[in-house]
Design a protein around this motif. Sequence first.
Motif, PDB file in Angstrom:
ATOM      1  N   GLY A   2       0.657  -1.202   0.012  1.00 22.58           N
ATOM      2  CA  GLY A   2      -0.014  -0.139   0.090  1.00 22.58           C
ATOM      3  C   GLY A   2       0.673   1.135  -0.061  1.00 22.58           C
ATOM      4  N   GLU A   3       2.083   1.541   0.042  1.00 22.74           N
ATOM      5  CA  GLU A   3       2.941   2.464   0.303  1.00 22.74           C
ATOM      6  C   GLU A   3       3.035   3.163  -0.960  1.00 22.74           C
ATOM      7  OE1 GLU A   3       4.479   3.744   2.790  1.00 22.74           O
ATOM      8  OE2 GLU A   3       3.474   2.221   4.193  1.00 22.74           O
ATOM      9  N   THR A   4       2.980   2.444  -2.080  1.00 22.53           N
ATOM     10  CA  THR A   4       3.137   3.136  -3.555  1.00 22.53           C
ATOM     11  C   THR A   4       2.200   2.364  -4.277  1.00 22.53           C
ATOM     12  OG1 THR A   4       4.906   1.783  -4.294  1.00 22.53           O
ATOM     13  CG2 THR A   4       5.497   4.057  -3.200  1.00 22.53           C
ATOM     14  N   TRP A   5       1.566   3.086  -5.564  1.00 19.26           N
ATOM     15  CA  TRP A   5       0.560   2.468  -6.396  1.00 19.26           C
ATOM     16  C   TRP A   5       0.993   2.941  -7.811  1.00 19.26           C
ATOM     17  CZ3 TRP A   5      -3.589  -0.391  -4.424  1.00 19.26           C
ATOM     18  CH2 TRP A   5      -3.750  -0.441  -3.010  1.00 19.26           C
ATOM     19  N   LEU A   6       0.576   1.831  -8.650  1.00 22.17           N
ATOM     20  CA  LEU A   6       0.800   2.287 -10.220  1.00 22.17           C
ATOM     21  C   LEU A   6      -0.536   1.763 -10.766  1.00 22.17           C
ATOM     22  CD1 LEU A   6       1.432  -0.708 -11.720  1.00 22.17           C
ATOM     23  CD2 LEU A   6       3.422  -0.652 -10.423  1.00 22.17           C
ATOM     24  N   GLU A   7      -0.842   2.383 -12.115  1.00 22.07           N
ATOM     25  CA  GLU A   7      -2.172   2.045 -12.581  1.00 22.07           C
ATOM     26  C   GLU A   7      -1.671   0.947 -13.527  1.00 22.07           C
ATOM     27  OE1 GLU A   7      -3.966   5.099 -14.967  1.00 22.07           O
ATOM     28  OE2 GLU A   7      -5.887   4.319 -14.252  1.00 22.07           O
ATOM     29  N   ALA A   8      -2.250  -0.417 -13.343  1.00 21.06           N
ATOM     30  CA  ALA A   8      -1.720  -1.439 -14.328  1.00 21.06           C
ATOM     31  C   ALA A   8      -2.542  -1.383 -15.487  1.00 21.06           C
ATOM     32  CB  ALA A   8      -1.907  -2.589 -13.453  1.00 21.06           C
TER      33      ALA A   8
END
Lengths: 85, 358
Positions: B336-342
């Motif tokens: 949950g620390e960083t997110w990317l749009e897959a």
Amino acid sequence: MAVVLLPSILAAEAGGASRFEPDAATVRDALQALPVANLVFDERGELRPLVNVYVDGIDVRGRDGVDTTLEGSETIRLVAAIAGG
Amino acid sequence: MSVFVLAGTRKGLFLLESDEERQDWSLEGPLLTGWSVFHAIVDPRDGTIHAATNNEVYGATTHRSADRGQTWTRAEELGLPEDTGLTLEKTWHIEPGREGEDGRLWLGAAPGVLFRTDDGGGTWQPVDGIVRHETRDRWFPGAGGMCCHSIALDPEEPERMYVGISAAGVFRTEDGGETWTPANRGTAADFLPDPFPELGQCVHKLLVHPTRPDRLWQQNHCGVYRSDDRGEHWERLEGNGLPSGFGFPLALDHRRPDAAFVIPEESAENRVTCDGRLGVYRTDDGGASWSLLAGGLPQPAWGAVMREGFSSDRLDPAGIYLGTQSGSLFVSPDAGETWLEAASQLPPILSVEAAEWR
């Protein structure tokens, strides 16, 4: 034999076949013989309300419904009602 | 090893694949064209994909694929006995059985019903203990219908499991599904005259922790809850960092029983993201406090996440996955620390599940 023509989603569920020629005395018999019968009829054996069935271009609801008898040369076309988005 | 994400959408199923880094994702689909995929999951016992599929014209069913989605087989038998007066409305959630229970899976459906298969999804038998529960006349549907959306198996005790039904509440069985007891003590139903009834609560998602079986987590219409005694008692966990107790999805960290993830919505009356941003809230202390995790998530954003649209994998650190109603699939490879749009521009996402294939 009567010919049954399926729309694309039902044909995909029937292994890609969109045309069947069941040996059937009534529309119900013809549809029950399909590999997608449990998508055409609900668990009580009733025709699903958004499935329209035409025999030689005439909606069976205006005749005897799925109990409409067949002589053997009819074309039965299943058409999903126009609904949704 | 490959990591797969199954994104069930209103118009078919999409498969995303990555490696253990979970940074770069390929996209395949749509599969199951024409079907709304309310939930899809990989059975870890044999790799079969099972999907709860619904079509407005052709009804509710399930599909399964033994070849990673290339070909599909539909359930042959799925329905409710005529004498119940109930008819199948929607299929909602499929839960594989335990290791050693070959061919067994569970299916939650509407109207508030549970099925079991012992042949890998070919024929589904209604579970009478739920279908004919003596309190059924006190159950009522939520906005999504009276859905059995959560099925949680105790990972150690083979006869114990739980279901969540909206709006009937949480039920527990200790005898493999024969009999079911309401397990809602301490959970609120603010919309009823008695705010703490025996049942009638609107549970939105229920999970059991895989390594601490007595610990359950619940996102409810009326708050976020934790139970440490198999649902005998529930503790409400808000007012300590969560902007709202209302929400639908819930995810856990398989290695850390004190961690949980929720995506709150502003309120029951206004079901949008809190503060105009898509935010995941995580607790690391059993719900005593919550922190916003939004690095890489969009702002402003108001798109909601459905109850099945949130999941985690079993890697370390845990991967967290969420799918939005606006068709974006976000991945966090670091709990949950960083997110990317897959993926983006998919149809509205209804469900997300992760799987590891070796």
